[in-house]
Design an enzyme around this catalytic site. Structure first.
Site, PDB file in Angstrom:
ATOM      1  N   GLY A  89       0.845  -1.192   0.000  1.00  0.00           N
ATOM      2  CA  GLY A  89       0.000   0.000   0.000  1.00  0.00           C
ATOM      3  C   GLY A  89       0.874   1.233   0.000  1.00  0.00           C
ATOM      4  O   GLY A  89       2.086   1.141   0.162  1.00  0.00           O
ATOM      5  N   GLY A  92       0.706   9.185   1.754  1.00  0.00           N
ATOM      6  CA  GLY A  92       1.243  10.468   1.332  1.00  0.00           C
ATOM      7  C   GLY A  92       2.760  10.496   1.241  1.00  0.00           C
ATOM      8  O   GLY A  92       3.330  11.005   0.293  1.00  0.00           O
ATOM      9  N   MET A  93       3.418   9.919   2.243  1.00  0.00           N
ATOM     10  CA  MET A  93       4.867  10.066   2.309  1.00  0.00           C
ATOM     11  C   MET A  93       5.641   8.865   1.808  1.00  0.00           C
ATOM     12  O   MET A  93       6.768   8.978   1.368  1.00  0.00           O
ATOM     13  CB  MET A  93       5.282  10.290   3.760  1.00  0.00           C
ATOM     14  N   VAL A  96       4.544   1.080   1.303  1.00  0.00           N
ATOM     15  CA  VAL A  96       4.893  -0.069   2.122  1.00  0.00           C
ATOM     16  C   VAL A  96       4.947  -1.295   1.225  1.00  0.00           C
ATOM     17  O   VAL A  96       4.021  -1.553   0.455  1.00  0.00           O
ATOM     18  CB  VAL A  96       3.865  -0.295   3.257  1.00  0.00           C
ATOM     19  N   LYS A 113       8.793  -0.135   4.806  1.00  0.00           N
ATOM     20  CA  LYS A 113       8.254   1.187   4.453  1.00  0.00           C
ATOM     21  C   LYS A 113       9.383   2.049   3.923  1.00  0.00           C
ATOM     22  O   LYS A 113      10.442   2.161   4.537  1.00  0.00           O
ATOM     23  CB  LYS A 113       7.624   1.837   5.683  1.00  0.00           C
ATOM     24  N   ASP A 206      -4.622   7.738  14.410  1.00  0.00           N
ATOM     25  CA  ASP A 206      -5.343   7.257  13.225  1.00  0.00           C
ATOM     26  C   ASP A 206      -5.823   5.827  13.454  1.00  0.00           C
ATOM     27  O   ASP A 206      -5.626   4.957  12.619  1.00  0.00           O
ATOM     28  CB  ASP A 206      -4.456   7.354  11.975  1.00  0.00           C
TER      29      ASP A 206
END
Lengths: 383, 191
Positions: A89, A92-93, A96, A113, A206
């Site tokens: 997936g 924004g930054m 992964v 990541k 989150d």
């Protein structure tokens, strides 16, 4: 004449360009340029014919194919000791990836990541390092562990986490048709992981089902501390923290203070846990209808009670026993500093009603709404 | 009440306007995916002879990420500057992804006529231009801004004049001289 005035050269060259090439020398002779200025003007004008056609259209009009999607060039590549197997997936930054390495005779799979190449700036590298450090300080059986970290040959930071081959907690509960007690048991483990993070002064910010994966043996694992925050430390050193925080927040689970963009404490996670619990027990979120617009959620949280989860329940959890879920959602986090006992992730799991109440109270079995206090605009719902 | 994402973007734009060098970096994570998506979507529909408006892409991307209330632009010229910078960052990034060697070829492929040149060579030229433009920025901010807005932002001379607060004639003159400087710089680097 001596001197070097860039403006003067620019003016002379711009004027000369409007003339026929043959007329330019005479024009420059009369332009009172110094020797070095004249040399520069001649140098620029000598390539006028060749340079004429460049930049004649916006870059994009002959670079369309740059935007065509192609297969991820990283798959199959080696990063540190890890071979990239595929993308899990991206946000924004960073992206992964599922990756693996040999540890002795065994294959170890990790979620790797990687900061996006185009985001590899000092500011965002700092944010990325921050997430890695948070993972490093959290050790809990229900939190995905940091395995390794490093930098690729071309200077892009990465870190490897324990790879969780599991299902999001809501999907897991449905797939296994878990009953209410089993759901609560699972949820309690999640609360203990969040509570451990809070004890380390880390707020996740989150929490949502897709960040809580349950392994085939039934262990929930908390993931993605990408927008988490260490309370009261390093805040001034983290100028970019709010950038990704807001970009990544998920409105359906975000607390009112997050939706408002106010400062966030552990209470924000408690709120999100409450929404998740509501969802696990009813199959819906309390303010699902308003999720398109954060302002509508805020209004709904402040002014209305959510529907009763039992009225929404379409699956699994039994409905014969009624349990109230309550959450004080509308008041600001400042209520937590009142003398009353604050809610913690643990007592959400244990069923105590704290200041921010989004917990379960088993003993109040049939008294739906017994925790209600409309003046505090508590959310009360019976199951 | 403001949508927090809009509020955050608005704050970054405000910082940008106040001369914060990091602002475009901070903005990129918000708009990157959307901008790429828009680009792909629009380009799949545009015919090759149709002039694309990069600012339209950026505008659309901002509209989509800020569904409520919208982003608070200081003014049109503010938007033009931001859009051009973002398009530059994204195009340069894509050029890198196309495996362009930094100094690809001696030839300079920066014209609409080069549309049939292999992508790698075009990507190399765009990267080289990006670097030349960084050098020009140090010498002449105005010339560099004009090139950025026209080439990466796809703006008209009138729009650039508005954004920079100069006359249209100044834009035309700056651009004509900047092209010479860049062409020479690119040729020097391609030895």
């Amino acid at each position: 004449m001596t001197g070097y005035d860039r403006e003067k050269i620019n003016d002379a060259v711009a004027d000369a360009l409007t003339m026929e090439a043959a007329e330019r020398a005479a024009f420059l002779d009369a332009a009172q340029l110094s020797e070095t200025e004249r040399k520069e003007a001649d140098s620029l004008l000598s390539i006028a014919a060749a340079a004429d056609s460049i930049l004649d259209a916006p870059a994009i009009s002959f670079s369309k194919d740059f935007f065509e999607t192609n297969a991820d060039p990283l798959v199959g590549k080696l990063i540190g000791a890890f071979t990239i197997l595929g993308e899990l997936g991206h946000g924004g930054m960073g992206a992964v990836y599922l990756a693996s390495r040999k540890v002795g005779a065994r294959e170890q799979r990790v979620a790797l990541k990687l900061l996006r190449r185009e985001m590899n700036t000092s500011l965002l590298r700092e944010r990325f390092r921050h997430e890695r450090e948070i993972l490093a300080i959290l050790e809990h059986p229900n939190i995905a562990k940091l395995v390794d970290f490093g930098t690729t040959e071309d200077g892009i930071p990465y870190f490897a986490m324990e790879y969780i081959d599991g299902k999001p907690i809501d999907a897991y509960c449905s797939a296994h048709s878990l009953g209410r007690d089993e759901r609560l048991e699972l949820f309690q483990k999640v609360c203990s992981a969040v509570s451990a993070a809070h004890r380390s002064l880390v707020v996740h910010r989150d929490l949502k089902p897709s960040n809580i994966l349950v392994t085939p043996d039934g262990t929930p694992k908390l993931l993605d501390f990408g927008i988490s925050k260490i309370l009261e430390t390093a805040e001034s050193e983290m100028p970019a923290a709010t950038v990704t925080k807001l970009g990544a927040m998920t409105p359906g689970y975000a607390s009112p203070e997050q939706l408002r963009g106010d400062s966030v404490t552990t209470a924000a996670d408690i709120y999100s846990l409450g929404v998740i619990l509501f969802e696990l027990l009813s199959g819906r979120r309390p303010f699902e209808a308003q999720e398109k617009d954060p302002r509508l959620i805020l209004k709904a949280v402040a002014e209305t009670d959510p529907p009763s989860p039992s009225s929404l329940a379409t699956e699994g959890p039994g409905q014969e026993r009624r349990l109230p879920i309550s959450a004080e959602a509308s008041s600001e986090a400042k209520t937590l500093s009142t003398p009353q006992r604050p809610a913690t992730a643990d007592n959400v799991g244990n069923g105590e009603c704290g200041q921010r109440r989004f917990g379960l109270k088993r003993s109040a079995a049939t008294s739906t709404g017994s925790c209600s206090n409309r003046s505090q605009k508590n959310l009360i719902a019976g199951i | 009440m403001n949508d927090p994402v809009n509020a955050e973007i608005t704050q970054i734009l405000h910082d940008w306007n106040s001369g914060d060098e990091n602002a475009s970096e901070r903005l990129l994570p918000f708009v990157y995916d959307e901008l790429k998506r828009q680009a792909r979507y629009l380009m799949s529909r545009e015919r090759s002879d149709h002039t694309l408006q990069p600012t339209a892409l950026v505008h659309e991307a901002f509209l989509r990420i800020s569904k409520q209330g919208g982003v608070n632009w200081q003014n049109r010229s503010h938007f033009f500057g931001v859009a051009s910078r973002l398009m530059r960052q994204i195009l340069v990034d894509h050029a890198r992804q196309h495996g362009a060697a930094k100094r690809g070829t001696a030839a300079i492929h920066l014209s609409i006529d080069d549309v049939t040149v292999p992508a790698e060579a075009r990507a190399g030229s765009i990267l080289a231009l990006h670097e030349s433009l960084e050098r020009l920025e140090k010498l002449d901010k105005k010339q560099a801004a004009v090139v950025e807005m026209r080439f990466f932002g796809g703006l008209s001379n009138a729009e650039i004049a508005e954004a920079l607060g100069v006359s249209e004639r100044t834009v035309v003159r700056s651009f004509s001289v900047a092209k010479l400087w860049l062409y020479r710089d690119l040729s020097d680097g391609a030895e």
